[in-house]
Design a protein around this motif. Structure first.
Motif, PDB file in Angstrom:
ATOM      1  N   SER A 193       0.820  -1.218   0.000  1.00 39.56           N
ATOM      2  CA  SER A 193       0.000   0.000   0.000  1.00 39.56           C
ATOM      3  C   SER A 193       0.850   1.262   0.000  1.00 39.56           C
ATOM      4  O   SER A 193       0.363   2.341  -0.363  1.00 39.56           O
ATOM      5  N   ILE A 232      -7.711 -10.552   1.431  1.00 40.77           N
ATOM      6  CA  ILE A 232      -8.942  -9.753   1.395  1.00 40.77           C
ATOM      7  C   ILE A 232      -9.077  -8.951   2.677  1.00 40.77           C
ATOM      8  O   ILE A 232      -9.394  -7.763   2.665  1.00 40.77           O
ATOM      9  N   LYS A 288      -6.989  -5.840   2.936  1.00 42.62           N
ATOM     10  CA  LYS A 288      -7.299  -4.801   1.936  1.00 42.62           C
ATOM     11  C   LYS A 288      -6.370  -4.850   0.722  1.00 42.62           C
ATOM     12  O   LYS A 288      -6.117  -3.826   0.078  1.00 42.62           O
ATOM     13  N   LEU A 344      -7.040  -6.295  -2.100  1.00 42.09           N
ATOM     14  CA  LEU A 344      -7.841  -6.060  -3.305  1.00 42.09           C
ATOM     15  C   LEU A 344      -7.965  -4.567  -3.596  1.00 42.09           C
ATOM     16  O   LEU A 344      -7.899  -4.134  -4.754  1.00 42.09           O
ATOM     17  N   LYS A 345      -8.090  -3.767  -2.547  1.00 43.79           N
ATOM     18  CA  LYS A 345      -8.166  -2.313  -2.718  1.00 43.79           C
ATOM     19  C   LYS A 345      -6.862  -1.781  -3.320  1.00 43.79           C
ATOM     20  O   LYS A 345      -6.887  -0.953  -4.249  1.00 43.79           O
ATOM     21  N   SER A 346      -5.731  -2.262  -2.824  1.00 43.03           N
ATOM     22  CA  SER A 346      -4.435  -1.837  -3.365  1.00 43.03           C
ATOM     23  C   SER A 346      -4.279  -2.266  -4.813  1.00 43.03           C
ATOM     24  O   SER A 346      -3.751  -1.513  -5.652  1.00 43.03           O
ATOM     25  N   ASN A 389      -6.658  -2.751  -7.015  1.00 43.71           N
ATOM     26  CA  ASN A 389      -7.517  -1.923  -7.861  1.00 43.71           C
ATOM     27  C   ASN A 389      -6.896  -0.560  -8.126  1.00 43.71           C
ATOM     28  O   ASN A 389      -7.029  -0.004  -9.226  1.00 43.71           O
ATOM     29  N   LEU A 390      -6.192  -0.024  -7.132  1.00 42.71           N
ATOM     30  CA  LEU A 390      -5.491   1.249  -7.332  1.00 42.71           C
ATOM     31  C   LEU A 390      -4.333   1.085  -8.311  1.00 42.71           C
ATOM     32  O   LEU A 390      -4.079   1.974  -9.142  1.00 42.71           O
ATOM     33  N   ILE A 420      -6.381 -10.009  -8.960  1.00 37.62           N
ATOM     34  CA  ILE A 420      -7.702  -9.365  -8.864  1.00 37.62           C
ATOM     35  C   ILE A 420      -8.807 -10.383  -9.140  1.00 37.62           C
ATOM     36  O   ILE A 420      -9.793 -10.482  -8.390  1.00 37.62           O
ATOM     37  N   GLN A 477     -11.395 -11.648  -6.266  1.00 33.41           N
ATOM     38  CA  GLN A 477     -12.820 -11.347  -6.470  1.00 33.41           C
ATOM     39  C   GLN A 477     -13.660 -12.617  -6.441  1.00 33.41           C
ATOM     40  O   GLN A 477     -14.787 -12.630  -5.913  1.00 33.41           O
ATOM     41  N   SER A 518     -14.386  -3.243  11.202  1.00 31.65           N
ATOM     42  CA  SER A 518     -15.040  -3.765   9.999  1.00 31.65           C
ATOM     43  C   SER A 518     -16.501  -4.069  10.336  1.00 31.65           C
ATOM     44  O   SER A 518     -16.864  -4.230  11.507  1.00 31.65           O
TER      45      SER A 518
END
Length: 484
Positions: A282, A318, A321, A323-325, A327-328, A347, A351, A375
């Motif tokens: 991240s 998951i 986080k 998946l968030k990284s 996607n960025l 990804i 998913q 969360s």
């Protein structure tokens, strides 16, 4: 070594590892790149100092005149040290064992640090130029009924840091660039030495030590020994600290190499490695750091050989986080096409996994990671009604983790969430109060009622109230039963 384990080698990813090894066998121990077989030499303190060491030639004649070395030793070292590259190669080819004997005798006889620095750098350079030259040290060792690496192991106890780390480089080359392997107490000693050097805060030679580790963990026998000696925890501990990107990359590279062994990758899930790597991802500012993390995460999902382990890795990613990284990162332009390939794979895989996991799977992974945060499941009454009883599974494993966090954590967020969860468990489980008391959790919650942080105090107070309310409700039910 009692552990045996297969290494998966059929994928393109493992071929990339072999490409790295091919390059590593012909270059230095410093900055191995998982993409290219051409390895660039990193600038580090040892390399800089070696330049000065080479420039200050030793006056061998003074040692001869002082009767510190004999005429034969002088003849060999003088001719070798003053020869051009072609002549040096001829000497090592025709009189390799004699050269090795001379170099090692000089190391033993001469006490001055500068001269030993020079001899070690000379040996390191000749091995760097042609890896097959390690054979002359093995042959000399056999004649002297010792190991090829033993004279250099003794150098690790010297006071001069250049001598120590240059000797470590040579040891790695000797034990990796031959078909013969270091073993037994020598291997255990060397691996423990590496671990100690990596975890010593004041050590200025950590890049060199990390380079040594990069070298040895490419060999399966050494990987397994490293893991058996608690090496994974060492890596996780060092990576959790504040590091420069080069050292960060080198240690991540070691994790990547370890993850090619099926047995070892199954052990990695038992450590906090995903949480640590997710944090680095991240904040990664260098493409090669991003690349090695993505390649390692892919190994985590491809190599374990057991569906349950793969799922646990995916869930941990998951929860952290990842998946968030990812996607960025999709919006970034990378020079290396392998990054895009790994990115798309991860990804899609994560998913798919999101759809499979229950809220309790997610909660359990978060608790096991030790990184609690608010969360959605923590605040969900539906979640606690349906899942409070599941905290009893595996001998109250999750409750024991919460208890340990309440006792040991210094972070207000973790303490707040843990206290809240204990209260929810007590509220929704008929015998929750007794379980919490038996685990020693109650006293930790009560101690937090005087914590400096107001949120921690609040959550601890609410949890204690639930403990008391639960007690009165239980007594009320018992009274009703007795009078009916």
């Amino acid at each position: 070594m009692s552990i045996t384990a297969p290494v998966t080698s059929s994928t393109a990813g493992y071929q990339r590892l072999n490409d790295v090894i091919t390059g590593l066998d012909k270059t230095s121990l410093s900055d191995e790149d998982p993409k290219s077989p051409t390895v660039q030499v990193a600038t580090n303190l040892l390399a800089q100092q070696a330049v000065d060491v080479r420039a200050n030639r030793v006056n061998w004649q003074s040692y001869l005149q002082g009767n510190m070395i004999n005429a034969d030793e002088y003849a060999v070292i003088h001719e070798y040290d003053t020869a051009k590259s072609v002549r040096k190669d001829q000497l090592l080819s025709s009189s390799g064992v004699q050269c090795a004997r001379t170099f090692l005798n000089l190391m033993r006889k001469i006490a001055t640090d500068k001269s030993i620095q020079y001899i070690l750098t000379l040996i390191d350079d000749l091995l760097e130029e042609k890896p097959e030259r390690v054979a002359i040290f093995y042959e000399f060792g056999r004649k002297g009924k010792t190991t090829a690496w033993n004279p250099f192991l003794s150098m690790l106890t010297r006071n001069d840091p250049f001598i120590i780390n240059q000797a470590a480089r040579i040891i790695c080359k000797i034990v990796c660039w031959s078909g013969e392997r270091m073993f037994g107490s020598d291997l255990e000693y060397f691996i423990n030495w590496i671990k100690k050097q990596l975890t010593t805060p004041s050590n200025e030679y950590k890049q060199t030590v990390a380079g040594c580790l990069q070298m040895i963990v490419r060999i399966d026998d050494y990987r397994l020994a490293f893991v058996e000696l608690d090496g994974i925890q060492c890596l996780v501990s060092v990576l959790s600290g504040k590091l420069g990107f080069q050292l960060q990359y080198q240690l991540l590279f070691c994790v990547w190499q370890l993850a090619y062994n099926t047995y070892i990758v199954q052990q990695l899930i038992n450590f906090n490695i995903v949480t640590v790597m997710a944090g680095i991802l991240s904040e990664a500012g260098k493409e090669k750091v991003t690349r090695i993390i993505l390649a390692t995460f892919r190994n985590f999902l491809e190599k374990p050989g057991q569906y349950e382990v793969v799922q646990e890795f995916a869930l941990s990613m998951i929860q952290c986080k990842v998946l968030k990284s990812l996607n960025l990162l999709e919006g970034w332009k990378f020079d290396d096409p392998d990054i895009d390939d790994d990115l798309l794979y991860l990804i899609n895989k994560l998913q798919e996994s999101v759809q499979e996991f229950s809220s309790f799977d997610e909660y359990a992974t978060e608790v096991k990671s030790g990184r609690l945060e608010w969360s959605p499941v923590h605040r969900s009454e539906k979640f606690w009604r349906e899942n409070a009883i599941r905290l009893n599974e595996h001998s109250h494993e999750l409750l024991k983790i919460l208890t340990r966090l309440l006792e040991c954590s210094k972070e207000p967020l973790i303490l707040s969430v843990a206290a809240h969860d204990v209260g929810q468990y007590v509220r929704h489980h008929p015998r929750g109060k007794h379980v919490i008391e038996n685990l020693g959790c109650k006293q930790h919650v009560m101690q937090l009622m005087t914590h400096d942080d107001p949120t921690v105090r609040y959550e601890a107070l609410i949890a204690v109230q639930k403990l008391m309310v639960h007690n009165w409700e239980y007594l009320g039910k018992q009274l009703q039963t007795a009078t009916s």
